[in-house]
Design an enzyme around this catalytic site. Structure first.
Site, PDB file in Angstrom:
ATOM      1  N   THR A  14       0.818  -1.212   0.000  1.00  0.00           N
ATOM      2  CA  THR A  14       0.000   0.000   0.000  1.00  0.00           C
ATOM      3  C   THR A  14       0.848   1.256   0.000  1.00  0.00           C
ATOM      4  O   THR A  14       0.451   2.278  -0.567  1.00  0.00           O
ATOM      5  CB  THR A  14      -0.934  -0.003   1.231  1.00  0.00           C
ATOM      6  N   TYR A  27      -7.910   0.526  -4.352  1.00  0.00           N
ATOM      7  CA  TYR A  27      -6.582   0.919  -4.822  1.00  0.00           C
ATOM      8  C   TYR A  27      -5.848  -0.314  -5.300  1.00  0.00           C
ATOM      9  O   TYR A  27      -6.266  -1.453  -5.048  1.00  0.00           O
ATOM     10  CB  TYR A  27      -5.784   1.617  -3.718  1.00  0.00           C
ATOM     11  N   THR A  93       1.316  -4.173   4.468  1.00  0.00           N
ATOM     12  CA  THR A  93       1.081  -4.401   5.888  1.00  0.00           C
ATOM     13  C   THR A  93       0.471  -5.764   6.201  1.00  0.00           C
ATOM     14  O   THR A  93       0.572  -6.237   7.333  1.00  0.00           O
ATOM     15  CB  THR A  93       0.161  -3.306   6.461  1.00  0.00           C
ATOM     16  N   GLU A 284      -5.669 -26.677  28.975  1.00  0.00           N
ATOM     17  CA  GLU A 284      -6.856 -27.489  28.689  1.00  0.00           C
ATOM     18  C   GLU A 284      -6.499 -28.719  27.857  1.00  0.00           C
ATOM     19  O   GLU A 284      -7.163 -29.743  27.935  1.00  0.00           O
ATOM     20  CB  GLU A 284      -7.900 -26.655  27.962  1.00  0.00           C
TER      21      GLU A 284
END
Length: 328
Positions: A14, A27, A93, A284
């Site tokens: 980006t 975009y 990102t 667990e």
């Protein structure tokens, strides 16, 4: 004053994106050439000489072995080059945390290595890319950035690769750190570290491999059966990371299928699909009985990266894998 020379490796994302309209959402990532972006950065009067080297022009969802291998090779060479003071990688990102973590485990922290991206494309109203880039130059130029491993710079914040994650889809401040928060605050004119470097002089923790094995992330959900585990084994997965409920839990039939996989020599790491928190051993799920590894502070994406590196380095014993996750 000597101006530091910074190698800038461009992969797209980006930060190099072009919007269809300046106020719209759509975009295309990687549309802006690295040289064009650095030409714009030249008007900021940054106190560094920027040396561009394009690697790719893609969205980071498409990054893979080819790009990772090129980045590792170029960064390793730059660390050995006495005229290069630091390295910046411009990156999307979506997978920045994975690329940063992979490089962090396989490079010595001799010189600053900084990943930087943007949440808005370069021509959108309020784009954050050029400010993030100026901040990255500030960090990569600072000798105190060395010895900290690979860093990620976003929204005036510096994160360690081991801690950083993308925690929001579109916010400017989309990145968070866990279990540690930010290492520093940065602006184009200032940089304030919160603690001294902790890896000064240390070697790379694992060797860079010739290839990475197929390791899959299996997300647990209510009512699922064992078929997804069987499918992953059927396509030749060499390791499985469970993105489990709560502290890495899953329906009993899934746990049993994963236990059989572990018994057959396929490492299984339990992580959590929740946003944040530790996955400890034997809470667990009885890891000792099933031969599982607890991801501890690592989310599924980073757990997969670390497991790939470990398997590629010949480490498949659950105890040794657990030690790597404990000491990550």
């Amino acid at each position: 004053m000597t101006i530091p020379r910074i190698l800038v490796l461009g992969t797209g994302g980006t930060i190099a994106g072009a919007a269809r309209t300046r106020t719209g959402k759509a975009y295309a990532a990687g549309e802006v050439a690295l040289e064009t972006m650095l030409g714009e950065a030249g008007s900021l009067e940054l106190e560094a000489e920027l040396v561009p080297r394009p690697v790719a022009r893609i969205g980071s969802q498409d990054i893979g072995w080819k790009e990772w291998d090129a980045l590792h090779r170029d960064i390793a060479a730059a660390q050995d080059d006495p005229v290069i003071a630091g390295i910046i990688v411009t990156h999307g990102t979506d997978t920045a945390e994975e690329t940063a973590f992979l490089l962090d485990f396989t490079l010595p922290p001799r010189k600053p290595v900084v990943l930087v991206g943007a949440m808005r494309p370069s021509d959108a109203v309020g784009s954050d890319g050029m400010r993030n880039f100026a901040n990255a130059v500030r960090v990569a130029s600072d000798p105190e950035s060395a010895g900290r491993g690979v860093l990620v710079v976003m929204a005036d914040t510096v994160f360690a690769a081991a801690d950083v994650r993308k925690a929001a889809t579109a916010n400017i401040d989309a990145f968070r750190g866990f279990p540690r928060g930010p290492l520093a605050r940065v602006t184009p004119s200032s940089l304030d570290w919160f603690a001294p470097a902790h890896r000064t002089g240390s070697p790379a923790r694992f060797a860079w491999p010739d290839a990475l094995p197929r390791v899959a992330i299996l997300t647990a959900g209510a009512g699922m059966d064992a078929k997804p585990v069987e499918a992953l084994l059927g396509i030749g997965c060499k390791g499985i990371v469970l993105a489990g409920m709560g502290q890495g839990n899953a329906p009993r039939v899934v746990i049993e299928a994963l236990s059989r996989a572990a018994a057959g020599g396929v490492p299984v790491v339990r992580s959590a699909r929740v946003d944040e928190g530790m996955v400890d051993r034997n809470v667990e799920v009885d890891d000792d009985a099933h031969g599982f590894v607890a991801a501890r502070a690592l989310g599924p994406a980073k757990a997969r990266v670390l497991l790939m590196v470990l398997i590629a380095n010949g480490i498949t014993d659950p105890a040794r894998i657990q030690a790597a996750f404990d000491g990550r």
